[in-house]
Design a protein around this motif. Structure first.
Motif, PDB file in Angstrom:
ATOM      1  N   MET A   1      30.390 -16.523   3.226  1.00  0.00           N
ATOM      2  CA  MET A   1      31.470 -17.227   2.526  1.00  0.00           C
ATOM      3  C   MET A   1      32.806 -16.779   3.112  1.00  0.00           C
TER       4      MET A   1
ATOM      5  N   ARG B   1      28.785 -12.086   2.120  1.00  0.00           N
ATOM      6  CA  ARG B   1      27.479 -12.748   2.139  1.00  0.00           C
ATOM      7  C   ARG B   1      26.741 -12.344   0.874  1.00  0.00           C
TER       8      ARG B   1
ATOM      9  N   ARG C   1      24.756 -17.075   7.536  1.00  0.00           N
ATOM     10  CA  ARG C   1      25.676 -17.772   6.643  1.00  0.00           C
ATOM     11  C   ARG C   1      26.551 -16.760   5.904  1.00  0.00           C
TER      12      ARG C   1
ATOM     13  N   SER D   1      34.761 -21.898   1.028  1.00  0.00           N
ATOM     14  CA  SER D   1      33.863 -22.650   1.914  1.00  0.00           C
ATOM     15  C   SER D   1      32.985 -21.671   2.686  1.00  0.00           C
ATOM     16  N   GLY D   2      31.885 -22.197   3.217  1.00  0.00           N
ATOM     17  CA  GLY D   2      30.935 -21.355   3.936  1.00  0.00           C
ATOM     18  C   GLY D   2      31.133 -21.453   5.441  1.00  0.00           C
TER      19      GLY D   2
ATOM     20  N   THR E   1      23.285 -17.524  -0.108  1.00  0.00           N
ATOM     21  CA  THR E   1      24.748 -17.538   0.101  1.00  0.00           C
ATOM     22  C   THR E   1      25.307 -18.938  -0.153  1.00  0.00           C
ATOM     23  N   ASP E   2      24.652 -19.941   0.423  1.00  0.00           N
ATOM     24  CA  ASP E   2      25.138 -21.314   0.216  1.00  0.00           C
ATOM     25  C   ASP E   2      25.034 -21.726  -1.254  1.00  0.00           C
TER      26      ASP E   2
ATOM     27  N   ASP F   1      20.655 -16.538   3.658  1.00  0.00           N
ATOM     28  CA  ASP F   1      21.475 -17.713   4.062  1.00  0.00           C
ATOM     29  C   ASP F   1      21.461 -18.755   2.943  1.00  0.00           C
ATOM     30  N   ARG F   2      20.242 -19.042   2.472  1.00  0.00           N
ATOM     31  CA  ARG F   2      20.090 -20.069   1.436  1.00  0.00           C
ATOM     32  C   ARG F   2      20.810 -19.619   0.153  1.00  0.00           C
TER      33      ARG F   2
ATOM     34  N   SER G   1      28.215 -22.675  -3.745  1.00  0.00           N
ATOM     35  CA  SER G   1      28.233 -23.931  -4.482  1.00  0.00           C
ATOM     36  C   SER G   1      28.381 -23.679  -5.995  1.00  0.00           C
TER      37      SER G   1
END
Ligand SMILES: Cc1ncc(COP(=O)(O)O)c(C=O)c1O
Length: 488
Positions: free
Chosen positions: A456, A414, A454, A446-447, A430-431, A427-428, A435
């Motif tokens: 990875m 993470r 969240r 992928s997450g 991590t995404d 969370d935000r 990306s």
């Protein structure tokens, strides 16, 4: 190469050799395939073209006149360039998607070339016998009951459906109900106990089989993602009637394998059918170092797995294995006046949900022969080693939390927002980092959501992944992180 007009002649000259038009297009495809594979290490693992561009390139209009085969293939390759996600690459760690071993890929090409309908021995004797042998080898390397029946399906999804159709038949038969004749209307309700870590393909199989997702009773797992014996015992005792228990080998987030040796006897004692989702984790049976994680799994009633994940055959290759051959056959078999039963030979139509079907056994047969038992064990253990190296390597970087170190081949990390305080900030972040890593192109991840946060996923199932791939990936993640942190 001397180009000729299609369809005036059926010959072209390639490298001084006269070949038929049919051979020429195959040679051309082989050249494209070889170039693709040779470029795996240098090309972006992520796609480099998007939806609009792909549609524009591919939608060339369908004219009344045909196109020469070589042109079709050349133009198809050109139009799709940059649109293939590099899941064949050794630096692809998203979802759980295996690569293709060289002989398995070649055997799969030949399966398309021979193009038999592998539904019955009568339609494809060599395909039927290859499948028969490949199925026996699979039970052997996975060390499952040698007298179990099996089926090669499109993937684990249809392997679940096949196994659970056999389960539905058996548990209802024990309750005095013939589901094949009478269907489910008026049948005793079937309850399905499955962990909260189950894969969505279980729910979908229940929908296909008319059992419905309301038949499913989710069971909580411990912090390690594994089902506890007391939770299963309580759930078994809380109801009566036909029961199916679904266990995991392994879950897709952290690769957790349920404690089979403890759980399966409990379930079977209660009269339940035990099905195992072993899409990738069942291959731990073939490993030297990780086999202990799946001890006792052989006590189950049915197992669904994939050859296209950890055995590294091309996509479209799942395997259903069922202890109760009679239930499996009763759920799938079919006879018609125009079909020719194989007699002593094995007819796939007795065991699979397909009618016309691809000869899937060739790729499995080839992969197993290419690897041998030792090679298979080394490939499985190698993937696990690489998963650990990735998880620890990335987990050691600044601003990274190692959420789950792999016990098998799956791990979670993470990314922590340097300016964030709340879970939602991380969370935000991590995404956003996932990306950015994917856009950089060295590796692809992928997450997921794990225990409400969240993360990875790090999933290694490709025979190609090497120490160099691991190093290049950790370096790429470090580069991306320092760039993000310097601009935030
Ligand atoms: C644990 C698990 N079960 C089942 C499936 C479904 O397998 P398939 O895509 O081969 O149908 C997957 C796919 O990733 C999986 O990870």
């Amino acid at each position: 190469m001397l180009r000729v007009r299609f369809p005036d002649t059926i010959q072209v000259k390639s490298e001084g050799i006269i070949v038929s038009l049919e051979s020429a297009v195959l040679v051309r495809a082989c050249e494209h395939a070889t170039a693709y594979l040779q470029g795996l290490d240098t090309r972006s693992v992520a796609t480099t073209v998007g939806l609009v561009e792909l549609r524009k390139r591919l939608n060339v209009g369908l004219g009344a006149e045909g196109t020469p085969p070589e042109t079709v293939i050349d133009e198809l390759v050109a139009a799709t360039a940059g649109g293939q996600l590099g899941s064949a690459s050794g630096r692809f760690f998203a979802w759980v998607i295996g690569g293709a071993l060289p002989s398995a890929l070649a055997a799969d090409w030949l399966a398309s070339t021979w193009d038999v309908n592998a539904t019955m021995y009568a339609c494809g004797p060599a395909a039927a016998v290859t499948e028969e042998i490949a199925g026996e080898w699979i039970k052997d390397v996975l060390d499952l009951p040698r007298d179990a029946s099996f089926a090669f399906t499109t993937g684990c999804q249809l392997a679940h459906m096949t196994c659970l159709a056999a389960a539905r038949h058996a548990v209802l038969d024990r309750a005095g109900w013939d589901v094949e004749l009478d269907g489910l209307v008026g049948a005793p309700p079937v309850r399905v106990l499955a962990t909260e870590e189950r894969h969505g393909s279980i729910e979908r199989a229940l929908r296909f089989l008319g059992l419905g997702t309301r038949s499913l009773i989710p069971l909580a797992t411990g912090d390690d993602g594994r089902l506890r014996a007391n939770v299963l015992s309580d759930a078994l005792a809380a109801g009566t009637g036909p029961t199916i228990v679904v266990l995991d080998a392994a879950d897709l987030n952290i690769g957790a394998c349920d404690p089979f040796a403890e759980l399966i006897p409990l379930a079977r004692h209660a009269g339940a059918w035990v099905h195992v989702d072993g899409a990738f984790g069942l291959w731990a049976r073939a490993s030297r170092e990780h086999r202990h994680l799946v001890d006792g799994v052989e006590l189950a009633d049915s197992w669904a797995t994939d050859a296209h994940k950890w055995l590294n055959t091309p996509q479209d290759n799942g395997i259903a294995i069922v202890r109760d051959r009679a239930a499996h056959r009763a759920a799938m078999t079919l006879a018609a006046h125009y079909l020719v039963a194989g007699g002593e030979a094995r007819d796939a139509i007795d065991w699979t949900p397909d009618w016309t079907r691809r000869a899937r056994g060739y790729a499995v047969y080839a992969a197993l022969r290419e690897l041998g038992r030792d090679g298979l064990a080394a490939m499985i253990d190698g993937c696990c080693r690489h998963a650990s190296a990735l998880a620890w390597g990335i987990g050691d970087l600044d601003g990274v939390e190692l959420v789950a170190a792999p016990t098998l081949n799956q791990g979670l990390v993470r990314f922590l927002d340097p300016h964030g305080r709340l879970d939602v900030d991380h969370d935000r972040h991590t995404d956003a980092v996932i990306s950015a890593i994917n856009s950089e192109g060295t590796a692809f991840f992928s997450g997921t959501l794990w225990r409400g946060r969240r993360a990875m996923r790090i999933s290694v199932v490709n025979w190609r992944t090497s120490d160099d791939d691991v190093r290049a990936t950790v370096d790429a993640v470090e580069r991306v992180l320092s760039q993000i942190n310097s601009t935030s």
